[in-house]
Scaffold this motif. Structure first.
Motif, PDB file in Angstrom:
ATOM      1  N   GLN A 109      36.670  -5.431   5.747  1.00 54.35           N
ATOM      2  CA  GLN A 109      37.243  -6.459   6.602  1.00 54.35           C
ATOM      3  C   GLN A 109      37.781  -5.853   7.906  1.00 54.35           C
ATOM      4  O   GLN A 109      37.629  -6.446   8.972  1.00 54.35           O
ATOM      5  CB  GLN A 109      38.332  -7.228   5.868  1.00 54.35           C
ATOM      6  N   VAL A 110      38.391  -4.683   7.828  1.00 53.09           N
ATOM      7  CA  VAL A 110      38.850  -4.007   9.045  1.00 53.09           C
ATOM      8  C   VAL A 110      37.653  -3.695   9.937  1.00 53.09           C
ATOM      9  O   VAL A 110      37.708  -3.877  11.157  1.00 53.09           O
ATOM     10  CB  VAL A 110      39.644  -2.722   8.695  1.00 53.09           C
ATOM     11  N   TRP A 111      36.570  -3.235   9.340  1.00 50.26           N
ATOM     12  CA  TRP A 111      35.361  -2.954  10.108  1.00 50.26           C
ATOM     13  C   TRP A 111      34.842  -4.231  10.775  1.00 50.26           C
ATOM     14  O   TRP A 111      34.474  -4.210  11.950  1.00 50.26           O
ATOM     15  CB  TRP A 111      34.291  -2.345   9.201  1.00 50.26           C
ATOM     16  N   LEU A 112      34.808  -5.341  10.025  1.00 52.33           N
ATOM     17  CA  LEU A 112      34.355  -6.613  10.594  1.00 52.33           C
ATOM     18  C   LEU A 112      35.222  -7.047  11.778  1.00 52.33           C
ATOM     19  O   LEU A 112      34.719  -7.640  12.731  1.00 52.33           O
ATOM     20  CB  LEU A 112      34.363  -7.719   9.531  1.00 52.33           C
ATOM     21  N   GLN A 113      36.506  -6.750  11.719  1.00 58.19           N
ATOM     22  CA  GLN A 113      37.389  -7.130  12.815  1.00 58.19           C
ATOM     23  C   GLN A 113      37.119  -6.326  14.079  1.00 58.19           C
ATOM     24  O   GLN A 113      37.521  -6.741  15.164  1.00 58.19           O
ATOM     25  CB  GLN A 113      38.859  -6.960  12.407  1.00 58.19           C
ATOM     26  N   ASN A 114      36.431  -5.212  13.935  1.00 58.65           N
ATOM     27  CA  ASN A 114      36.131  -4.378  15.093  1.00 58.65           C
ATOM     28  C   ASN A 114      34.690  -4.509  15.578  1.00 58.65           C
ATOM     29  O   ASN A 114      34.300  -3.820  16.507  1.00 58.65           O
ATOM     30  CB  ASN A 114      36.464  -2.920  14.775  1.00 58.65           C
ATOM     31  N   VAL A 115      33.915  -5.391  14.947  1.00 57.17           N
ATOM     32  CA  VAL A 115      32.544  -5.649  15.367  1.00 57.17           C
ATOM     33  C   VAL A 115      32.578  -6.729  16.448  1.00 57.17           C
ATOM     34  O   VAL A 115      33.350  -7.685  16.336  1.00 57.17           O
ATOM     35  CB  VAL A 115      31.692  -6.123  14.153  1.00 57.17           C
ATOM     36  N   PRO A 116      31.758  -6.618  17.500  1.00 56.32           N
ATOM     37  CA  PRO A 116      31.724  -7.680  18.509  1.00 56.32           C
ATOM     38  C   PRO A 116      31.395  -9.032  17.865  1.00 56.32           C
ATOM     39  O   PRO A 116      30.580  -9.124  16.948  1.00 56.32           O
ATOM     40  CB  PRO A 116      30.608  -7.243  19.459  1.00 56.32           C
ATOM     41  N   ALA A 117      32.041 -10.099  18.361  1.00 57.65           N
ATOM     42  CA  ALA A 117      31.930 -11.435  17.764  1.00 57.65           C
ATOM     43  C   ALA A 117      30.493 -11.941  17.707  1.00 57.65           C
ATOM     44  O   ALA A 117      30.110 -12.633  16.757  1.00 57.65           O
ATOM     45  CB  ALA A 117      32.806 -12.417  18.520  1.00 57.65           C
ATOM     46  N   LEU A 171      30.947 -10.233   0.026  1.00 57.51           N
ATOM     47  CA  LEU A 171      31.123  -8.849   0.440  1.00 57.51           C
ATOM     48  C   LEU A 171      30.480  -8.555   1.794  1.00 57.51           C
ATOM     49  O   LEU A 171      30.894  -7.622   2.477  1.00 57.51           O
ATOM     50  CB  LEU A 171      30.593  -7.895  -0.627  1.00 57.51           C
ATOM     51  N   HIS A 172      29.506  -9.348   2.176  1.00 54.76           N
ATOM     52  CA  HIS A 172      28.897  -9.174   3.489  1.00 54.76           C
ATOM     53  C   HIS A 172      29.868  -9.586   4.584  1.00 54.76           C
ATOM     54  O   HIS A 172      29.895  -9.000   5.650  1.00 54.76           O
ATOM     55  CB  HIS A 172      27.589  -9.970   3.576  1.00 54.76           C
ATOM     56  N   GLY A 173      30.678 -10.603   4.309  1.00 51.57           N
ATOM     57  CA  GLY A 173      31.681 -11.059   5.273  1.00 51.57           C
ATOM     58  C   GLY A 173      31.093 -12.000   6.306  1.00 51.57           C
ATOM     59  O   GLY A 173      29.894 -12.231   6.364  1.00 51.57           O
ATOM     60  N   SER A 174      31.964 -12.563   7.111  1.00 52.02           N
ATOM     61  CA  SER A 174      31.544 -13.510   8.140  1.00 52.02           C
ATOM     62  C   SER A 174      32.550 -13.503   9.281  1.00 52.02           C
ATOM     63  O   SER A 174      33.509 -12.735   9.280  1.00 52.02           O
ATOM     64  CB  SER A 174      31.434 -14.913   7.541  1.00 52.02           C
ATOM     65  N   ALA A 175      32.339 -14.403  10.238  1.00 55.66           N
ATOM     66  CA  ALA A 175      33.254 -14.517  11.370  1.00 55.66           C
ATOM     67  C   ALA A 175      34.655 -14.893  10.910  1.00 55.66           C
ATOM     68  O   ALA A 175      35.647 -14.509  11.537  1.00 55.66           O
ATOM     69  CB  ALA A 175      32.706 -15.547  12.359  1.00 55.66           C
ATOM     70  N   ASP A 176      34.762 -15.648   9.807  1.00 59.05           N
ATOM     71  CA  ASP A 176      36.084 -16.004   9.268  1.00 59.05           C
ATOM     72  C   ASP A 176      36.889 -14.755   8.922  1.00 59.05           C
ATOM     73  O   ASP A 176      38.098 -14.712   9.137  1.00 59.05           O
ATOM     74  CB  ASP A 176      35.946 -16.845   7.988  1.00 59.05           C
ATOM     75  N   CYS A 177      36.220 -13.776   8.373  1.00 61.92           N
ATOM     76  CA  CYS A 177      36.894 -12.565   7.918  1.00 61.92           C
ATOM     77  C   CYS A 177      37.287 -11.660   9.089  1.00 61.92           C
ATOM     78  O   CYS A 177      38.085 -10.747   8.915  1.00 61.92           O
ATOM     79  CB  CYS A 177      35.992 -11.786   6.966  1.00 61.92           C
ATOM     80  N   ALA A 178      36.717 -11.895  10.262  1.00 56.46           N
ATOM     81  CA  ALA A 178      36.972 -11.035  11.404  1.00 56.46           C
ATOM     82  C   ALA A 178      38.099 -11.550  12.299  1.00 56.46           C
ATOM     83  O   ALA A 178      38.539 -10.850  13.198  1.00 56.46           O
ATOM     84  CB  ALA A 178      35.697 -10.889  12.228  1.00 56.46           C
ATOM     85  N   GLU A 179      38.583 -12.752  12.053  1.00 60.55           N
ATOM     86  CA  GLU A 179      39.661 -13.301  12.879  1.00 60.55           C
ATOM     87  C   GLU A 179      40.969 -12.576  12.598  1.00 60.55           C
ATOM     88  O   GLU A 179      41.300 -12.303  11.448  1.00 60.55           O
ATOM     89  CB  GLU A 179      39.851 -14.789  12.574  1.00 60.55           C
ATOM     90  N   VAL A 180      41.689 -12.295  13.667  1.00 62.41           N
ATOM     91  CA  VAL A 180      43.018 -11.697  13.536  1.00 62.41           C
ATOM     92  C   VAL A 180      44.007 -12.745  14.038  1.00 62.41           C
ATOM     93  O   VAL A 180      44.172 -12.932  15.231  1.00 62.41           O
ATOM     94  CB  VAL A 180      43.148 -10.391  14.343  1.00 62.41           C
TER      95      VAL A 180
END
Length: 163
Positions: free
Chosen positions: A87-95, A122-131
């Protein structure tokens, strides 16, 4: 100097997990932060870790049992750390590189086979990348990763500890 007994340390770890879950429920129900699927997986890992520690504290096993409980706790903490790290990695990926939002977990449980649910979650999505919330400049998944690192260190200490 005598170190704390394994039983009291396992109980302290259980209390630590209660505090984490209390914080998570406060964020959800008081501050309105809705957990994404990866957050839910992390909560499950904290709960499993806490229950293992409570069981170890109540059981008060010998050296072999202590190592067994510590190994199970380590597996739970490692799974949580992997999920939080993702999830931390997803938060640092461009939107624009993130996958679209996932359907709700309830819907996926009714409509998809288990292996597809696990893969999607486990793949994650844009929801998981929101801070949406930070404390001292760190997001919720970063705090979770820090907590799981502490759980891993605790488990390793209990696993490798000599009486």
């Amino acid at each position: 100097m005598s170190l704390a007994s394994p039983r009291s340390l396992f109980f302290a770890a259980f209390i630590f997990c209660l505090a984490i879950m209390g914080g998570a429920l406060y964020l959800e129900h008081v501050l309105g932060q809705q957990p994404c699927p990866l957050c839910i997986v992390q909560r499950v890992c904290v709960i499993v870790f806490g229950l293992i520690c409570l069981l170890a504290a109540v059981h008060a096993p010998g050296r072999g049992g202590q190592r067994g409980y510590a190994a199970l706790a380590l597996l739970s903490a490692a799974a949580g750390a992997g999920t939080a790290g993702r999830q931390v990695w997803l938060q640092n990926v461009p939107a624009d590189e993130l996958p679209a939002c996932l359907p709700s977990l309830d819907y996926m449980m009714q409509a998809l086979p288990l292996q597809d649910i696990i893969r999607l979650v486990l793949h994650g999505s844009a929801d998981c990348a929101e801070v949406n919330w930070t404390l001292l400049g760190m997001s919720i998944p970063e705090w979770s990763l820090l907590a799981f690192a502490a759980m891993i260190l605790f488990s390793l200490y209990q696993l490798l500890r000599r009486r």
